[in-house]
Structure formats: C-alpha cells, structure tokens
Design an enzyme around this catalytic site. Sequence first.
Site: not given
Ligand SMILES: NC(=O)c1ccc[n+]([C@@H]2O[C@H](COP(=O)([O-])OP(=O)(O)OC[C@H]3O[C@@H](n4cnc5c(N)ncnc54)[C@H](OP(=O)(O)O)[C@@H]3O)[C@@H](O)[C@H]2O)c1
Length: 274
Positions: A49, A107
């Site tokens: 990240y 990862h």
């Molecule tokens: N291990 C892996 O391979 C892997 C892969 C992907 C992700 N991850 C981890 O999982 C975490 C979460 O997944 P992600 O970042 O892919 O996506 P997510 O948490 O499913 O979604 C994030 C999106 O949702 C929006 N959002 C969040 N809260 C909201 C709310 N209350 N109301 C409206 N919109 C909202 C955010 O926009 P705003 O910023 O505008 O709120 C952003 O665009 C990552 O950050 C990372 O730490 C791990």
Amino acid sequence: MTTPFVEANGARIPAIGLGTWDLRERTCVRMVEQALRLGYRMIDTAEMYGNEREVGEGLRAFGIPRARVFVTTKVWPDHLAPRELERATKESLAKLKLSEVDLLLIHWPNPRIPLADTIGALCRMKREGFARHIGVSNFTVDLIAEAVKLSTEPLVTDQIEWHPFIDQTKVVEACRSSGLSVTAYSPLARGRVLSDETLRRIGVRHGKTAGQVGLRYLIQRGAIVIPRSSRPEGLAANFAIFDFELTPAEMTEIARLAHPRGRIVDWSGAPDWD
Ligand SMILES: NC(=O)c1ccc[n+]([C@@H]2O[C@H](COP(=O)([O-])OP(=O)(O)OC[C@H]3O[C@@H](n4cnc5c(N)ncnc54)[C@H](OP(=O)(O)O)[C@@H]3O)[C@@H](O)[C@H]2O)c1
C-alpha cells in the site's frame, strides 16, 4: 465503546478494523488518527500500500498505548523467499516505527516459491518477536490445508474478499475447521454494497444504511471486517454496526445476493495454483 473481538487460535482480534489500501499521505495519517478517536482498535496495512509510514504516524498522532491497538501488515508475493520475507518484514516495521506487528500475513500466494519455505520464514518472524501472530490472505481451501499442515505456529486468519455479493462458505468452513478466523476485505464491495436495494430496504427497518447492513451481515457470519473510508463520516458510519441485529430471515435474504460474478478484486494477475 469497546468493539467485540474474534478469537482464533490464541489471537484476540478486534471485529472491525480500518482498511487503508489507497489511503495516501495526509489523508492516511488523518484517517488512522480519526478511526482511533472513534474507537477502532485495528488497522490493516500492507507493504504494497506504500503507506506504512503514514499509518505509524497516525498511531503516534493519536498516542494510543501500543498494547491497545492491533496492527496488521502483509508481505507482497515477490518477497516470499525466506530471506526476502525477513527483509520485507523488518522494512515494514521500520516504516511503522514498531518493534512488532500484531499480525503478519502473506498477501497473496506465490507458486514459484515453495510454500514450506515461506511458512517456515513466517513462523520464524513470530518466534523471533517481529509478529505476535501470523496468517495468510487470498488462500483457497486447498492452500489453507497445505499451510496449516506446514506451519509449526498457529495461523490465525485468512484475509479474503467477502461481502454480500460473493459466497465464501467453502473457505469460511475450511478456516473454521482449522481454527482460523476470516477477515473480510473489500467488505463494502468498493462501494457497491451502498446502493443495493435489498440491503437498503432491510436497513430502513433498523434505521441503518445499506452499507451498515452489509457489514453487520459479515459480523453475524463471524467475520472480522476492514472497511476503508477517506472521510470521517464514512469511518463513523462503518463503525456504527454493533447496536442492531439482523434476523435469521434477513440473514438468509442477504445470503441470496451472492452470485458467481460477484467478485470485484481482479484475480487475473494472481498466480494459478491449479
Ligand atoms: N488482502 C488483500 O488482497 C486485500 C485486497 C483488497 C483490500 N484489502 C483490504 O481491505 C480494505 C477494504 O477494502 P477496499 O478498500 O477494497 O474497499 P471497501 O472497504 O469495500 O470500500 C471502500 C469504498 O467504499 C466507500 N465507502 C466506505 N465507507 C462508506 C460509507 N459509509 N458510505 C459511502 N461510501 C463508503 C469508500 O469511499 P470514501 O473513501 O469516499 O468513503 C471507498 O470508495 C482495504 O483498504 C485493504 O486494507 C485487502
């Protein structure tokens, strides 16, 4: 408010954490600090990240005692050979300015490096005090079985994509039977959960948004959730999921939203194990 915990193979992991993928520079520092202020006690980052420095800065800006926050980081698949894994882990710790992380994950698997070597190195990071707990991410049912067999230390989680549009029952069962927790990444399906009509309708009954219903569904399935937001209001909304309960009928209705093309994270570049 204290958040619930999920217990897994000796680890006690907060049921909600802040996801930090794509949170950069000052936004990352501010969101980590703000999340801690709201009561989040787990932060999820990764070598890939490029924000471990900022995550560390956010922890120090809030000034939380080290023992009260659970920090997860992950080693990128290019660095899974034993010497590389050790170097990458120590670099992550240096950036975070921590002497150990609470959870160190692989990862993604890398089929070009023997899993036995990687798991051996991961176990060593735990034994030598660089990680309190170890685990995996993006591991399939077969890989979980293989990793568990190879590991001399307990694995405590498999971090996988999980939200209402994807059926992860098989992986969840494989984790349960070996005592691992499941950490749900992209739990909001990168925002798509927010506009789902079924979730919205269920939310109206509880005075909650579709996003809160989606996260609550995962919590009631026993998952740890790590939603990301770059806005304080988003952080607060995602945290407000411990004061209502979905009924068994609602849980069943939400489970029906899963479909074969529900995955949103692209696996096309992921190594092929079959
Ligand atoms: N291990 C892996 O391979 C892997 C892969 C992907 C992700 N991850 C981890 O999982 C975490 C979460 O997944 P992600 O970042 O892919 O996506 P997510 O948490 O499913 O979604 C994030 C999106 O949702 C929006 N959002 C969040 N809260 C909201 C709310 N209350 N109301 C409206 N919109 C909202 C955010 O926009 P705003 O910023 O505008 O709120 C952003 O665009 C990552 O950050 C990372 O730490 C791990």
